[in-house]
Design a protein around this motif. Structure first.
Motif, PDB file in Angstrom:
ATOM      1  N   GLN A  13       6.578  -6.387   5.954  1.00 41.26           N
ATOM      2  CA  GLN A  13       5.676  -6.323   4.797  1.00 41.26           C
ATOM      3  C   GLN A  13       4.688  -5.176   4.954  1.00 41.26           C
ATOM      4  O   GLN A  13       4.405  -4.462   3.996  1.00 41.26           O
ATOM      5  CB  GLN A  13       4.929  -7.647   4.625  1.00 41.26           C
ATOM      6  CG  GLN A  13       5.793  -8.765   4.118  1.00 41.26           C
ATOM      7  CD  GLN A  13       5.063 -10.100   4.140  1.00 41.26           C
ATOM      8  OE1 GLN A  13       4.147 -10.318   4.925  1.00 41.26           O
ATOM      9  NE2 GLN A  13       5.492 -11.000   3.261  1.00 41.26           N
ATOM     10  N   GLY A  14       4.179  -4.984   6.157  1.00 39.50           N
ATOM     11  CA  GLY A  14       3.262  -3.877   6.425  1.00 39.50           C
ATOM     12  C   GLY A  14       3.932  -2.525   6.245  1.00 39.50           C
ATOM     13  O   GLY A  14       3.346  -1.596   5.691  1.00 39.50           O
ATOM     14  N   GLU A  15       5.177  -2.431   6.694  1.00 39.35           N
ATOM     15  CA  GLU A  15       5.925  -1.186   6.522  1.00 39.35           C
ATOM     16  C   GLU A  15       6.168  -0.909   5.044  1.00 39.35           C
ATOM     17  O   GLU A  15       6.038   0.233   4.598  1.00 39.35           O
ATOM     18  CB  GLU A  15       7.251  -1.250   7.275  1.00 39.35           C
ATOM     19  CG  GLU A  15       7.086  -1.177   8.781  1.00 39.35           C
ATOM     20  CD  GLU A  15       8.378  -1.427   9.533  1.00 39.35           C
ATOM     21  OE1 GLU A  15       9.443  -1.613   8.894  1.00 39.35           O
ATOM     22  OE2 GLU A  15       8.332  -1.445  10.777  1.00 39.35           O
ATOM     23  N   GLU A  16       6.498  -1.929   4.283  1.00 37.67           N
ATOM     24  CA  GLU A  16       6.728  -1.754   2.846  1.00 37.67           C
ATOM     25  C   GLU A  16       5.436  -1.374   2.140  1.00 37.67           C
ATOM     26  O   GLU A  16       5.426  -0.487   1.282  1.00 37.67           O
ATOM     27  CB  GLU A  16       7.329  -3.026   2.232  1.00 37.67           C
ATOM     28  CG  GLU A  16       7.596  -2.932   0.743  1.00 37.67           C
ATOM     29  CD  GLU A  16       8.589  -1.853   0.326  1.00 37.67           C
ATOM     30  OE1 GLU A  16       8.653  -1.572  -0.879  1.00 37.67           O
ATOM     31  OE2 GLU A  16       9.292  -1.279   1.185  1.00 37.67           O
ATOM     32  N   LEU A  69      -1.891  -0.712   8.924  1.00 36.66           N
ATOM     33  CA  LEU A  69      -1.411  -0.203   7.641  1.00 36.66           C
ATOM     34  C   LEU A  69      -1.558   1.316   7.583  1.00 36.66           C
ATOM     35  O   LEU A  69      -0.693   2.015   7.047  1.00 36.66           O
ATOM     36  CB  LEU A  69      -2.153  -0.878   6.484  1.00 36.66           C
ATOM     37  CG  LEU A  69      -1.639  -0.599   5.087  1.00 36.66           C
ATOM     38  CD1 LEU A  69      -0.135  -0.863   4.947  1.00 36.66           C
ATOM     39  CD2 LEU A  69      -2.420  -1.443   4.077  1.00 36.66           C
ATOM     40  N   ALA A  70      -2.625   1.845   8.155  1.00 37.61           N
ATOM     41  CA  ALA A  70      -2.788   3.297   8.241  1.00 37.61           C
ATOM     42  C   ALA A  70      -1.608   3.897   9.004  1.00 37.61           C
ATOM     43  O   ALA A  70      -1.049   4.924   8.601  1.00 37.61           O
ATOM     44  CB  ALA A  70      -4.107   3.651   8.928  1.00 37.61           C
ATOM     45  N   GLN A  71      -1.218   3.245  10.086  1.00 36.25           N
ATOM     46  CA  GLN A  71      -0.065   3.713  10.866  1.00 36.25           C
ATOM     47  C   GLN A  71       1.215   3.639  10.042  1.00 36.25           C
ATOM     48  O   GLN A  71       2.065   4.532  10.115  1.00 36.25           O
ATOM     49  CB  GLN A  71       0.077   2.902  12.155  1.00 36.25           C
ATOM     50  CG  GLN A  71       1.203   3.377  13.051  1.00 36.25           C
ATOM     51  CD  GLN A  71       0.984   4.783  13.582  1.00 36.25           C
ATOM     52  OE1 GLN A  71      -0.087   5.089  14.085  1.00 36.25           O
ATOM     53  NE2 GLN A  71       1.991   5.637  13.465  1.00 36.25           N
ATOM     54  N   ALA A 159     -13.118   4.024  -0.873  1.00 35.50           N
ATOM     55  CA  ALA A 159     -14.022   3.135  -0.130  1.00 35.50           C
ATOM     56  C   ALA A 159     -14.350   1.884  -0.935  1.00 35.50           C
ATOM     57  O   ALA A 159     -14.637   0.831  -0.359  1.00 35.50           O
ATOM     58  CB  ALA A 159     -15.300   3.875   0.247  1.00 35.50           C
ATOM     59  N   GLN A 160     -14.285   1.975  -2.254  1.00 35.25           N
ATOM     60  CA  GLN A 160     -14.604   0.850  -3.122  1.00 35.25           C
ATOM     61  C   GLN A 160     -13.409  -0.074  -3.370  1.00 35.25           C
ATOM     62  O   GLN A 160     -13.581  -1.169  -3.893  1.00 35.25           O
ATOM     63  CB  GLN A 160     -15.137   1.353  -4.471  1.00 35.25           C
ATOM     64  CG  GLN A 160     -16.403   2.178  -4.357  1.00 35.25           C
ATOM     65  CD  GLN A 160     -17.521   1.408  -3.679  1.00 35.25           C
ATOM     66  OE1 GLN A 160     -17.804   0.283  -4.022  1.00 35.25           O
ATOM     67  NE2 GLN A 160     -18.143   2.035  -2.687  1.00 35.25           N
ATOM     68  N   GLN A 161     -12.209   0.369  -3.016  1.00 38.91           N
ATOM     69  CA  GLN A 161     -11.027  -0.450  -3.270  1.00 38.91           C
ATOM     70  C   GLN A 161     -10.924  -1.578  -2.255  1.00 38.91           C
ATOM     71  O   GLN A 161     -11.247  -1.398  -1.080  1.00 38.91           O
ATOM     72  CB  GLN A 161      -9.770   0.422  -3.265  1.00 38.91           C
ATOM     73  CG  GLN A 161      -9.768   1.362  -4.462  1.00 38.91           C
ATOM     74  CD  GLN A 161      -8.537   2.220  -4.532  1.00 38.91           C
ATOM     75  OE1 GLN A 161      -7.447   1.753  -4.263  1.00 38.91           O
ATOM     76  NE2 GLN A 161      -8.718   3.468  -4.918  1.00 38.91           N
ATOM     77  N   SER A 162     -10.469  -2.711  -2.737  1.00 39.63           N
ATOM     78  CA  SER A 162     -10.430  -3.886  -1.867  1.00 39.63           C
ATOM     79  C   SER A 162      -9.311  -3.787  -0.839  1.00 39.63           C
ATOM     80  O   SER A 162      -8.251  -3.203  -1.097  1.00 39.63           O
ATOM     81  CB  SER A 162     -10.237  -5.155  -2.706  1.00 39.63           C
ATOM     82  OG  SER A 162      -8.901  -5.260  -3.149  1.00 39.63           O
ATOM     83  N   ASP A 163      -9.568  -4.384   0.304  1.00 37.82           N
ATOM     84  CA  ASP A 163      -8.548  -4.449   1.341  1.00 37.82           C
ATOM     85  C   ASP A 163      -7.310  -5.172   0.823  1.00 37.82           C
ATOM     86  O   ASP A 163      -6.185  -4.775   1.120  1.00 37.82           O
ATOM     87  CB  ASP A 163      -9.081  -5.176   2.574  1.00 37.82           C
ATOM     88  CG  ASP A 163     -10.113  -4.366   3.325  1.00 37.82           C
ATOM     89  OD1 ASP A 163     -10.206  -3.143   3.112  1.00 37.82           O
ATOM     90  OD2 ASP A 163     -10.845  -4.971   4.138  1.00 37.82           O
ATOM     91  N   ALA A 164      -7.519  -6.233   0.047  1.00 39.65           N
ATOM     92  CA  ALA A 164      -6.390  -7.021  -0.458  1.00 39.65           C
ATOM     93  C   ALA A 164      -5.449  -6.159  -1.295  1.00 39.65           C
ATOM     94  O   ALA A 164      -4.219  -6.268  -1.166  1.00 39.65           O
ATOM     95  CB  ALA A 164      -6.891  -8.206  -1.277  1.00 39.65           C
ATOM     96  N   GLU A 165      -6.000  -5.307  -2.155  1.00 39.94           N
ATOM     97  CA  GLU A 165      -5.161  -4.430  -2.979  1.00 39.94           C
ATOM     98  C   GLU A 165      -4.393  -3.448  -2.103  1.00 39.94           C
ATOM     99  O   GLU A 165      -3.204  -3.215  -2.317  1.00 39.94           O
ATOM    100  CB  GLU A 165      -6.012  -3.671  -4.002  1.00 39.94           C
ATOM    101  CG  GLU A 165      -6.500  -4.532  -5.145  1.00 39.94           C
ATOM    102  CD  GLU A 165      -5.367  -5.000  -6.044  1.00 39.94           C
ATOM    103  OE1 GLU A 165      -4.619  -4.144  -6.573  1.00 39.94           O
ATOM    104  OE2 GLU A 165      -5.219  -6.226  -6.223  1.00 39.94           O
ATOM    105  N   ILE A 167      -3.637  -3.737   1.116  1.00 38.46           N
ATOM    106  CA  ILE A 167      -2.659  -4.457   1.934  1.00 38.46           C
ATOM    107  C   ILE A 167      -1.439  -4.848   1.096  1.00 38.46           C
ATOM    108  O   ILE A 167      -0.316  -4.886   1.596  1.00 38.46           O
ATOM    109  CB  ILE A 167      -3.318  -5.677   2.617  1.00 38.46           C
ATOM    110  CG1 ILE A 167      -4.279  -5.176   3.691  1.00 38.46           C
ATOM    111  CG2 ILE A 167      -2.289  -6.630   3.203  1.00 38.46           C
ATOM    112  CD1 ILE A 167      -5.221  -6.230   4.237  1.00 38.46           C
ATOM    113  N   ALA A 168      -1.658  -5.058  -0.201  1.00 35.99           N
ATOM    114  CA  ALA A 168      -0.549  -5.375  -1.112  1.00 35.99           C
ATOM    115  C   ALA A 168       0.226  -4.115  -1.514  1.00 35.99           C
ATOM    116  O   ALA A 168       1.210  -4.200  -2.238  1.00 35.99           O
ATOM    117  CB  ALA A 168      -1.079  -6.081  -2.356  1.00 35.99           C
TER     118      ALA A 168
END
Length: 178
Positions: A13-16, A69-71, A159-165, A167-168
């Motif tokens: 999921q992280g790779e996608e 996720l950066a990786q 910087a204002q975007q949510s982590d959830a978005e 990560i999705a």
């Protein structure tokens, strides 16, 4: 057994998500205004440098709260670079050397952009952009300044975007007027 399967599913999921984020960075880098009014050379090098800028902004944001996720974004970028070189007809023996050179170029740009963005120094960022995108010969200061202002605005918007978005696998690489 279940733990191993869950970790593998999570990694996939992280790779996608990383692949999706990278593709959105590429789409942002290919926006025509950068090449028309923005004066970025519409060449392989110019496009590579715009992808580097967008990916650097994205990776900068992700490193703060989602380093894995950066990786994944980084990995997706260099899988794409490898595939692109092969499509361009670079032989199997030349691909690793060229990808290595691209990695070094990206890494250097990331460090230079990070130093300027960390303190929001538009002139320092302009100097970095002029050196990298225009190889030291930009069309004019106003053109470089516009791109620097846009990059700073994108950095703020990220910087204002949510982590959830993120990560999705969803990112908005647009900013208001700079």
């Amino acid at each position: 057994m279940w733990g191993m399967l869950a970790r593998r599913a999570s990694r996939q999921q992280g790779e996608e998500a990383g692949r999706l984020l990278y593709l959105q960075a590429v789409a942002a880098a290919r926006k025509p205004h950068f090449y028309r009014a923005g004066g970025v050379p519409d060449t392989l090098d110019g496009r590579f440098d715009m992808i580097c800028l967008m990916a650097a902004l994205l990776v900068r944001r992700l490193r703060r709260t989602a380093p894995a996720l950066a990786q994944s974004v980084f990995d997706a970028m260099f899988r794409d670079m490898d595939a692109s070189l092969r499509e361009l007809g670079v032989g199997d023996l030349g691909v690793p050397r060229r990808v290595g050179a691209m990695w070094q170029a990206f890494n250097g740009r990331c460090h230079a952009y990070e130093a300027a963005l960390q303190v929001e120094d538009r002139q320092l960022l302009s100097d970095c952009l002029a050196r990298n995108i225009w190889r030291g010969s930009p069309p004019d200061e106003a053109t470089v300044g516009r791109l620097a202002r846009e990059a700073i605005a994108l950095d703020r918007a990220l910087a204002q975007q949510s982590d959830a978005e993120l990560i999705a696998g969803r990112v908005l690489l647009e900013a208001g007027p700079a």
